[in-house]
Design an enzyme around this catalytic site. Structure first.
Site, PDB file in Angstrom:
ATOM      1  N   ASN A  90     -12.042   7.232  -9.092  1.00  0.00           N
ATOM      2  CA  ASN A  90     -11.152   8.451  -8.541  1.00  0.00           C
ATOM      3  C   ASN A  90      -9.874   8.118  -9.057  1.00  0.00           C
ATOM      4  O   ASN A  90      -9.215   7.268  -8.132  1.00  0.00           O
ATOM      5  CB  ASN A  90     -11.682   8.587  -7.109  1.00  0.00           C
ATOM      6  CG  ASN A  90     -10.694   9.806  -6.600  1.00  0.00           C
ATOM      7  OD1 ASN A  90     -10.031  10.281  -7.313  1.00  0.00           O
ATOM      8  ND2 ASN A  90     -10.962  10.159  -5.270  1.00  0.00           N
ATOM      9  N   ARG A  96     -14.549  11.295 -10.751  1.00  0.00           N
ATOM     10  CA  ARG A  96     -14.237  12.519  -9.837  1.00  0.00           C
ATOM     11  C   ARG A  96     -13.283  13.133 -10.651  1.00  0.00           C
ATOM     12  O   ARG A  96     -12.221  12.587 -10.997  1.00  0.00           O
ATOM     13  CB  ARG A  96     -13.538  12.110  -8.357  1.00  0.00           C
ATOM     14  CG  ARG A  96     -13.268  13.349  -7.560  1.00  0.00           C
ATOM     15  CD  ARG A  96     -12.237  13.151  -6.647  1.00  0.00           C
ATOM     16  NE  ARG A  96     -12.234  14.122  -5.884  1.00  0.00           N
ATOM     17  CZ  ARG A  96     -10.996  14.326  -5.168  1.00  0.00           C
ATOM     18  NH1 ARG A  96      -9.767  13.475  -5.163  1.00  0.00           N
ATOM     19  NH2 ARG A  96     -10.760  15.506  -4.387  1.00  0.00           N
ATOM     20  N   HIS A 106     -13.678  20.187  -2.387  1.00  0.00           N
ATOM     21  CA  HIS A 106     -14.653  19.267  -1.401  1.00  0.00           C
ATOM     22  C   HIS A 106     -16.043  19.645  -1.899  1.00  0.00           C
ATOM     23  O   HIS A 106     -16.771  19.301  -0.988  1.00  0.00           O
ATOM     24  CB  HIS A 106     -14.172  19.576   0.022  1.00  0.00           C
ATOM     25  CG  HIS A 106     -13.079  19.270   0.460  1.00  0.00           C
ATOM     26  ND1 HIS A 106     -12.312  19.814   1.515  1.00  0.00           N
ATOM     27  CD2 HIS A 106     -12.068  18.115   0.155  1.00  0.00           C
ATOM     28  CE1 HIS A 106     -11.253  19.220   1.720  1.00  0.00           C
ATOM     29  NE2 HIS A 106     -10.942  18.223   1.031  1.00  0.00           N
ATOM     30  N   GLY A 118     -11.051  16.706   6.987  1.00  0.00           N
ATOM     31  CA  GLY A 118     -10.054  15.552   6.888  1.00  0.00           C
ATOM     32  C   GLY A 118      -8.760  15.919   7.097  1.00  0.00           C
ATOM     33  O   GLY A 118      -8.411  16.724   7.390  1.00  0.00           O
ATOM     34  N   ARG A 143      -1.145  21.199   5.169  1.00  0.00           N
ATOM     35  CA  ARG A 143      -1.191  22.641   4.652  1.00  0.00           C
ATOM     36  C   ARG A 143      -1.346  23.788   5.604  1.00  0.00           C
ATOM     37  O   ARG A 143      -2.234  23.448   6.666  1.00  0.00           O
ATOM     38  CB  ARG A 143      -2.303  22.797   3.589  1.00  0.00           C
ATOM     39  CG  ARG A 143      -2.292  21.613   2.586  1.00  0.00           C
ATOM     40  CD  ARG A 143      -3.093  21.924   1.438  1.00  0.00           C
ATOM     41  NE  ARG A 143      -3.307  20.567   0.595  1.00  0.00           N
ATOM     42  CZ  ARG A 143      -4.633  19.992   0.525  1.00  0.00           C
ATOM     43  NH1 ARG A 143      -5.968  20.477   0.981  1.00  0.00           N
ATOM     44  NH2 ARG A 143      -4.713  19.001  -0.332  1.00  0.00           N
ATOM     45  N   GLU A 169     -16.251  13.563  11.651  1.00  0.00           N
ATOM     46  CA  GLU A 169     -17.106  12.478  11.907  1.00  0.00           C
ATOM     47  C   GLU A 169     -16.761  11.745  13.347  1.00  0.00           C
ATOM     48  O   GLU A 169     -17.522  11.056  13.713  1.00  0.00           O
ATOM     49  CB  GLU A 169     -16.982  11.418  10.757  1.00  0.00           C
ATOM     50  CG  GLU A 169     -17.625  11.903   9.364  1.00  0.00           C
ATOM     51  CD  GLU A 169     -17.386  11.212   8.276  1.00  0.00           C
ATOM     52  OE1 GLU A 169     -17.318  10.133   8.172  1.00  0.00           O
ATOM     53  OE2 GLU A 169     -17.286  11.788   7.063  1.00  0.00           O
ATOM     54  N   GLU A 199     -18.732  10.848  -0.766  1.00  0.00           N
ATOM     55  CA  GLU A 199     -18.263  11.573  -2.130  1.00  0.00           C
ATOM     56  C   GLU A 199     -18.745  10.653  -3.203  1.00  0.00           C
ATOM     57  O   GLU A 199     -19.255  11.129  -4.431  1.00  0.00           O
ATOM     58  CB  GLU A 199     -17.066  12.140  -2.066  1.00  0.00           C
ATOM     59  CG  GLU A 199     -16.811  13.204  -1.353  1.00  0.00           C
ATOM     60  CD  GLU A 199     -15.389  13.455  -0.821  1.00  0.00           C
ATOM     61  OE1 GLU A 199     -14.839  12.869   0.198  1.00  0.00           O
ATOM     62  OE2 GLU A 199     -14.781  14.350  -1.483  1.00  0.00           O
TER      63      GLU A 199
HETATM   64  P1  ADP Z   1      -8.650  12.459   3.600  1.00  0.00           P
HETATM   65  O1  ADP Z   1      -8.729  13.762   3.472  1.00  0.00           O
HETATM   66  O2  ADP Z   1      -7.434  11.539   3.447  1.00  0.00           O
HETATM   67  O3  ADP Z   1     -10.036  11.669   3.042  1.00  0.00           O
HETATM   68  P2  ADP Z   1     -10.135  11.662   6.086  1.00  0.00           P
HETATM   69  O4  ADP Z   1     -11.465  12.428   5.949  1.00  0.00           O
HETATM   70  O5  ADP Z   1     -10.036  10.077   5.998  1.00  0.00           O
HETATM   71  O6  ADP Z   1      -8.882  12.189   5.121  1.00  0.00           O
HETATM   72  O7  ADP Z   1      -9.705  12.252   7.596  1.00  0.00           O
HETATM   73  C1  ADP Z   1      -8.223  11.688   8.062  1.00  0.00           C
HETATM   74  C2  ADP Z   1      -8.148  12.587   9.214  1.00  0.00           C
HETATM   75  O8  ADP Z   1      -9.322  12.095  10.408  1.00  0.00           O
HETATM   76  C3  ADP Z   1      -6.732  12.296   9.965  1.00  0.00           C
HETATM   77  O9  ADP Z   1      -6.146  13.474  10.584  1.00  0.00           O
HETATM   78  C4  ADP Z   1      -7.112  11.354  11.080  1.00  0.00           C
HETATM   79  O10 ADP Z   1      -6.506  11.368  12.235  1.00  0.00           O
HETATM   80  C5  ADP Z   1      -8.697  11.929  11.503  1.00  0.00           C
HETATM   81  N1  ADP Z   1      -9.221  10.923  12.412  1.00  0.00           N
HETATM   82  C6  ADP Z   1      -9.939   9.761  11.917  1.00  0.00           C
HETATM   83  N2  ADP Z   1     -10.509   9.245  13.018  1.00  0.00           N
HETATM   84  C7  ADP Z   1     -10.239  10.433  14.260  1.00  0.00           C
HETATM   85  C8  ADP Z   1     -10.554  10.266  15.634  1.00  0.00           C
HETATM   86  N3  ADP Z   1     -11.225   9.353  16.252  1.00  0.00           N
HETATM   87  N4  ADP Z   1     -10.131  11.235  16.279  1.00  0.00           N
HETATM   88  C9  ADP Z   1      -9.683  12.328  15.787  1.00  0.00           C
HETATM   89  N5  ADP Z   1      -9.066  12.232  14.390  1.00  0.00           N
HETATM   90  C10 ADP Z   1      -9.700  11.337  13.755  1.00  0.00           C
END
Ligand code: ADP
Length: 427
Positions: free
Chosen positions: A17, A101, A190, A220, A251, A344, A395
């Site tokens: 990626n 990707r 996505h 995310g 955003r 997740e 992914e």
């Molecule tokens: P990206 O789009 O950068 O791949 P991710 O899928 O890693 O992002 O998601 C990042 C988001 O997930 C962030 O807003 C982070 O705060 C949130 N996140 C991760 N763990 C938790 C948690 N335990 N509780 C709430 N939000 C979480």
């Protein structure tokens, strides 16, 4: 043109990626879909680039990377993959294929493809739709062609899964000629994640994807939601760009387009508005806490910050609006699937969203929700007619699977460039 391809399904697949200043890699062995090594080179072309590397057995390190471009970053990754101390391969000849990707496939690509010169040309053509992403994605492909001369490359597009959307979903209600002349339409993003979790949910439920109606929420930093009917996308929340739809980290998601006109008429330039809506809005803009990260927002809300509390309410409300809308569009659904870092891991967000879904037959099991972080689980009660499911996305694995799929079939003829006039003819 004949697509170069191996008849023996590839075993060792490198997934890349390539971002504007980073190169993320995962080395898979596909016999059991195992990650051998993975990592990232960051700050390519900037000060103090570095490499983070992690091997299946737990060996991991971070070190300075003396690289100035993506080709040198790839050479460094290759050196680590075959290094007697850190590596997982004896030589680069053990790499059978590379999956890439690619963010935007525009109307040129309805599926993953084996890379040819024509494919590269078409990816370049889509760059006007994703100027920050497609050029580095293509740069990663070209670096691989130089470093691994004889190995097939496969391009997997974030937009491809959404190509099953009907025109009633992908067209905007503006004159049709703007679609025909400029390709202005919803593409969705996505897609690799929505596709992965759709299949994984079907596996979890033991029901073929062709028999399921799913609402998949990828939450995310960027966030999108998709209505998937029997494996086909009916609608998705991101649009011509990833700015549309849900409230995201930075955003704004859905907004009255007249706001943009208003700001422009009051002196803001397109670049200023672009930055405002893409980088300064969402959780970051509403909460005012200086972070668009959901964990920070939740922590601030729990500490009593009312703007952070409002940001979370807006995030949840927008998500619930979409779930309700997709539930009716699908004429009922089997499951809402939560994925991405927030989906997740966030017990609280899942709780607040599902609280609103009892009217659709979805009842949360709070105990199951509480213990579910980062692994697949049904978190609704057995009586629920609409299940709530947590499904970690992957992914990279989806890209590796697509690479194997494309290279396991005999060579096929790739047709000439596809235009907006004949989009359906691409395989
Ligand atoms: P990206 O789009 O950068 O791949 P991710 O899928 O890693 O992002 O998601 C990042 C988001 O997930 C962030 O807003 C982070 O705060 C949130 N996140 C991760 N763990 C938790 C948690 N335990 N509780 C709430 N939000 C979480």
């Amino acid at each position: 043109m004949l697509a170069s391809t191996a008849h023996r399904p590839p075993t060792n697949v490198l997934v890349l990626n390539a971002g504007s200043s980073s190169l993320k890699f995962t080395m898979f062995t596909m016999a059991r879909e195992t990650v051998m090594a993975r990592g990232i080179v960051e700050r390519i072309g900037l000060d103090e680039p570095f490499l983070k590397y992690e091997r299946l057995d737990g060996v991991s390190f971070k070190e300075q990377a003396l690289v100035v471009n993506h080709e040198e970053a790839l050479e460094l990754v290759c050196a680590k993959l075959i290094d007697p101390d850190t590596g997982v391969l004896k030589s680069l000849a053990e790499v059978d294929a590379i999956g890439h990707r690619v963010v935007h496939g525009g109307e040129n690509f309805h599926d993953s493809v084996v890379v040819t010169n024509e494919v590269k040309h078409n990816i370049r053509e889509c760059a006007n739709l994703a100027p920050l992403h497609n050029p580095p994605n293509l740069g990663g492909i070209e670096a691989c062609q130089r470093v691994f001369a004889a190995i097939p490359n496969v391009a997997v597009f974030d937009t491809a899964f959404h190509h099953s959307m009907p025109a009633s979903s992908y067209l905007y209600a503006i004159p049709y000629e703007y679609y025909e002349k400029y390709g202005i339409r919803k593409y969705g993003f996505h897609g690799t994640s929505h596709q992965f979790v759709s299949y994984a949910t079907a596996d979890l439920l033991g029901i073929p994807l062709g028999e399921l109606k799913l609402i998949t929420a990828h939450l995310g930093n960027g966030a999108s939601i998709t209505a998937v009917e029997r494996g086909n996308v009916l609608d998705t929340s991101m649009g011509m760009t990833p700015l549309n739809g849900l409230v995201m980290g930075t955003r704004c998601g859905d907004i009255d387009p007249a706001v943009v006109l208003y700001l422009a008429r009051h002196g803001m330039t397109p670049d200023m508005i672009d930055r405002l809506l893409n980088k300064c809005s969402g959780l970051l803009g509403v909460s005012g806490i200086g972070s668009g990260d959901m964990r920070d927002t939740i922590a601030a809300a729990e500490a009593g910050n009312m703007q952070a509390q409002r940001a979370i309410r807006m995030f949840v409300q927008r998500l619930v609006n979409y779930i309700g809308s997709y539930f009716t569009l699908l004429e009922g659904a089997d499951a809402v699937v939560f994925t991405g870092g927030i989906g997740e891991n966030s017990v609280i967000i899942r709780e607040q969203v599902t609280q609103k879904l009892a009217c659709l037959g979805c009842y949360l099991d709070p105990a199951k929700n509480k213990v579910t972080r980062g692994f697949p689980a049904i978190i609704s009660t057995p009586e629920s007619t609409l299940k709530a499911i947590v499904m970690p996305t992957n992914e990279e694995l989806m890209i590796a699977r697509e690479t194997v799929r494309l290279l396991s079939v005999p060579p096929k003829i790739i047709p000439a460039a596809v235009t907006a006039d004949n989009p359906k003819e691409f395989p």
